[in-house]
Scaffold this active site. Structure first.
Site, PDB file in Angstrom:
ATOM      1  N   LYS A 119       0.823  -1.214   0.000  1.00  0.00           N
ATOM      2  CA  LYS A 119       0.000   0.000   0.000  1.00  0.00           C
ATOM      3  C   LYS A 119       0.853   1.258   0.000  1.00  0.00           C
ATOM      4  O   LYS A 119       0.494   2.253  -0.611  1.00  0.00           O
ATOM      5  CB  LYS A 119      -0.924   0.028   1.219  1.00  0.00           C
ATOM      6  CG  LYS A 119      -2.141  -0.841   1.075  1.00  0.00           C
ATOM      7  CD  LYS A 119      -3.214  -0.368   2.038  1.00  0.00           C
ATOM      8  CE  LYS A 119      -4.510  -1.118   1.841  1.00  0.00           C
ATOM      9  NZ  LYS A 119      -5.559  -0.659   2.762  1.00  0.00           N
ATOM     10  N   LYS A 202      -4.684 -10.269  -7.326  1.00  0.00           N
ATOM     11  CA  LYS A 202      -5.874 -10.448  -6.483  1.00  0.00           C
ATOM     12  C   LYS A 202      -7.030  -9.568  -6.993  1.00  0.00           C
ATOM     13  O   LYS A 202      -6.789  -8.440  -7.425  1.00  0.00           O
ATOM     14  CB  LYS A 202      -5.496 -10.010  -5.060  1.00  0.00           C
ATOM     15  CG  LYS A 202      -6.452 -10.418  -3.993  1.00  0.00           C
ATOM     16  CD  LYS A 202      -5.987  -9.914  -2.626  1.00  0.00           C
ATOM     17  CE  LYS A 202      -6.162  -8.418  -2.473  1.00  0.00           C
ATOM     18  NZ  LYS A 202      -6.016  -7.902  -1.127  1.00  0.00           N
ATOM     19  N   LYS A 205     -10.924  -3.997  -4.941  1.00  0.00           N
ATOM     20  CA  LYS A 205     -11.741  -2.812  -5.233  1.00  0.00           C
ATOM     21  C   LYS A 205     -10.882  -1.665  -5.742  1.00  0.00           C
ATOM     22  O   LYS A 205     -11.394  -0.714  -6.312  1.00  0.00           O
ATOM     23  CB  LYS A 205     -12.574  -2.404  -4.018  1.00  0.00           C
ATOM     24  CG  LYS A 205     -11.825  -2.254  -2.719  1.00  0.00           C
ATOM     25  CD  LYS A 205     -12.796  -2.198  -1.528  1.00  0.00           C
ATOM     26  CE  LYS A 205     -12.171  -2.777  -0.282  1.00  0.00           C
ATOM     27  NZ  LYS A 205     -13.105  -3.166   0.750  1.00  0.00           N
TER      28      LYS A 205
HETATM   29  P1  TYM Z   1     -10.333  -5.863   3.431  1.00  0.00           P
HETATM   30  O1  TYM Z   1     -11.339  -4.796   3.677  1.00  0.00           O
HETATM   31  O2  TYM Z   1      -9.236  -5.620   2.465  1.00  0.00           O
HETATM   32  O3  TYM Z   1     -11.059  -7.196   2.986  1.00  0.00           O
HETATM   33  C1  TYM Z   1     -12.112  -7.731   3.754  1.00  0.00           C
HETATM   34  C2  TYM Z   1     -12.090  -9.248   3.710  1.00  0.00           C
HETATM   35  O4  TYM Z   1     -12.201  -9.705   2.350  1.00  0.00           O
HETATM   36  C3  TYM Z   1     -11.139 -10.598   2.070  1.00  0.00           C
HETATM   37  N1  TYM Z   1     -10.756 -10.427   0.657  1.00  0.00           N
HETATM   38  C4  TYM Z   1     -10.626 -11.428  -0.206  1.00  0.00           C
HETATM   39  N2  TYM Z   1     -10.806 -12.757  -0.061  1.00  0.00           N
HETATM   40  C5  TYM Z   1     -10.609 -13.535  -1.159  1.00  0.00           C
HETATM   41  N3  TYM Z   1     -10.230 -13.025  -2.359  1.00  0.00           N
HETATM   42  C6  TYM Z   1     -10.045 -11.700  -2.540  1.00  0.00           C
HETATM   43  N4  TYM Z   1      -9.701 -11.217  -3.740  1.00  0.00           N
HETATM   44  C7  TYM Z   1     -10.247 -10.841  -1.435  1.00  0.00           C
HETATM   45  N5  TYM Z   1     -10.156  -9.488  -1.261  1.00  0.00           N
HETATM   46  C8  TYM Z   1     -10.468  -9.261   0.030  1.00  0.00           C
HETATM   47  C9  TYM Z   1     -10.015 -10.187   3.006  1.00  0.00           C
HETATM   48  O5  TYM Z   1      -9.094 -11.241   3.206  1.00  0.00           O
HETATM   49  C10 TYM Z   1     -10.781  -9.840   4.259  1.00  0.00           C
HETATM   50  O6  TYM Z   1     -11.084 -11.001   5.005  1.00  0.00           O
HETATM   51  N6  TYM Z   1      -7.382  -5.667   7.434  1.00  0.00           N
HETATM   52  C11 TYM Z   1      -8.667  -6.123   6.955  1.00  0.00           C
HETATM   53  C12 TYM Z   1      -9.842  -5.567   7.719  1.00  0.00           C
HETATM   54  C13 TYM Z   1      -9.793  -5.790   9.199  1.00  0.00           C
HETATM   55  C14 TYM Z   1      -9.983  -7.018   9.880  1.00  0.00           C
HETATM   56  C15 TYM Z   1      -9.892  -6.708  11.252  1.00  0.00           C
HETATM   57  C16 TYM Z   1     -10.232  -8.324   9.440  1.00  0.00           C
HETATM   58  C17 TYM Z   1      -9.598  -4.829  10.142  1.00  0.00           C
HETATM   59  N7  TYM Z   1      -9.656  -5.377  11.371  1.00  0.00           N
HETATM   60  C18 TYM Z   1     -10.022  -7.701  12.222  1.00  0.00           C
HETATM   61  C19 TYM Z   1     -10.360  -9.306  10.427  1.00  0.00           C
HETATM   62  C20 TYM Z   1     -10.265  -9.002  11.791  1.00  0.00           C
HETATM   63  C21 TYM Z   1      -8.810  -5.695   5.508  1.00  0.00           C
HETATM   64  O7  TYM Z   1      -8.210  -4.766   5.051  1.00  0.00           O
HETATM   65  O8  TYM Z   1      -9.726  -6.361   4.828  1.00  0.00           O
END
Ligand code: TYM
Length: 340
Positions: A119, A202, A205
């Site tokens: 990032k 991957k 968004k």
């Molecule tokens: P974020 O917002 O990027 O994504 C949310 C969830 O979606 C999953 N994900 C995917 N899974 C499969 N294939 C993909 N292409 C894909 N893109 C996204 C992510 O693995 C995630 O589970 N850091 C986290 C948010 C967060 C969090 C937490 C998660 C903050 N605090 C505590 C778990 C527990 C994040 O940026 O997810």
């Protein structure tokens, strides 16, 4: 203290930093719903708005995206009756525990996080301090509930290892057995959904190409068109998993099919082995539309009443604080903070 001393509790979060993708749905939300419905856990699901602002967010869009994400959770099957649904900033104990964890985690640990490197890119000096400390807030999200299980996609694995490191160091430094070593739950056929235009990237968004992803707000025609145009190779589908080796685009579409249809990749290949993409893609498009179009129309319905969404989130925050306030209070006591 072992895991069994803790109430079985699931926590997971998604950033309201843009629309939801099929990757978020298959890698995360769909599995949040499954874990809610097995009935073995208390479940807490969160829009992590404080994480979203580690990079610039337009305030008006952030408000919209947070409510839309709540609508996406509910439309996908997260029930505000069965789960606690919250916006992170509405439960202040997340940020308060994150400060303690900023003082437990080491700079070197943060510097090794691949998501920070991705990032921040070449411009690390100019990224926010919040982006660097992001994983300490994530650890706080989880541990302020003493959560035992965290369902996520593959890309969050390193952050969950760091969460365990923070819990271990806190317990060790203060000579307590207070925080659990949370289990990541990275399961199913679609833990890493890839771009429809490039099977080595991957689905995200933030990809500039809208054709690379399926958005949860896409209508039936758009979903079908994107799948029809998805990059593939000229060969027929194999009947065995080994036949998908070195065919990232084919593998991705099969994983998506399996994820949407609650099947294993083996089961899907047993059915579709030998098919050309000319046959498989329309079947996948039909499946995707059948599963996703009702969610997107329900999201639109829920978004027509934002006051009701806000009411549900306010209720969720009250329920959440019943769990988080005593855990934070105890943490302050352990650390030696007085007057709280
Ligand atoms: P974020 O917002 O990027 O994504 C949310 C969830 O979606 C999953 N994900 C995917 N899974 C499969 N294939 C993909 N292409 C894909 N893109 C996204 C992510 O693995 C995630 O589970 N850091 C986290 C948010 C967060 C969090 C937490 C998660 C903050 N605090 C505590 C778990 C527990 C994040 O940026 O997810």
């Amino acid at each position: 203290m072992t895991q069994s001393n803790f109430t079985p509790r699931v926590f997971s979060g998604i950033q309201p930093s843009g629309g939801l993708t099929l990757g978020n749905y298959l890698g995360a939300i769909k599995r949040f719903v499954d874990m809610q419905n097995v009935g073995d856990f208390e479940t807490v699901y969160c829009m992590v708005d404080l994480h979203a602002i580690t990079v610039w967010q337009d305030p008006e869009k952030l408000r919209h995206n947070t409510r839309e994400l709540a609508a996406g959770f509910i439309a996908s099957g997260i029930s505000p009756e069965k789960s606690i649904l919250i916006n992170q900033s509405a439960v202040p104990e997340h940020a308060q525990l994150a400060w303690i964890f900023n003082c437990v985690a080491r700079m070197g640990w943060m510097g090794r996080m691949t998501q920070f490197k991705d990032k921040a890119g070449k411009n690390a000096e100019n990224s926010s301090l919040g982006l660097f400390g992001y994983p300490a807030l994530m650890a706080a999200d989880i541990l302020v509930y003493h959560a035992t299980h965290v369902p996520v996609g593959e890309d969050q694995k390193q952050h969950l290892e760091l969460t365990r490191d923070i819990a271990t160091k806190f317990n060790h430094d203060y000579g307590v057995d207070f925080f659990p070593l949370t289990e990541p739950v990275i399961e199913g056929a679609a833990t890493r959904v890839m771009s429809l235009r490039d099977g080595s990237k991957k689905m995200s968004k933030s990809d500039p190409s809208d054709a690379s992803r399926i958005n949860m707000t896409d209508d039936a025609d758009t979903i079908a068109k994107k799948i029809r145009k998805a990059k593939t190779d000229p060969d027929a589908l194999p009947s065995e998993i080994e036949g998908l080796k070195d065919r990232p685009e084919a593998r991705n579409l099969v994983n998506i099919y399996a994820g949407l249809n609650d099947q294993t990749v083996e089961q899907v290949l047993a059915d579709v082995g030998g098919q050309q993409f000319g046959t498989f893609k329309p079947a996948l498009a039909e499946l995707a539309v059948a599963k996703l179009a009702p969610i997107s129309s329900d999201m639109a319905r829920l978004m027509s009443d934002p006051t009701e969404i806000d009411r549900l989130l306010a209720k969720g925050a009250l329920q959440a604080r019943e769990i988080t306030a005593p855990i934070l209070k105890k943490t302050y006591e352990i650390v030696g903070l007085v007057g709280n």
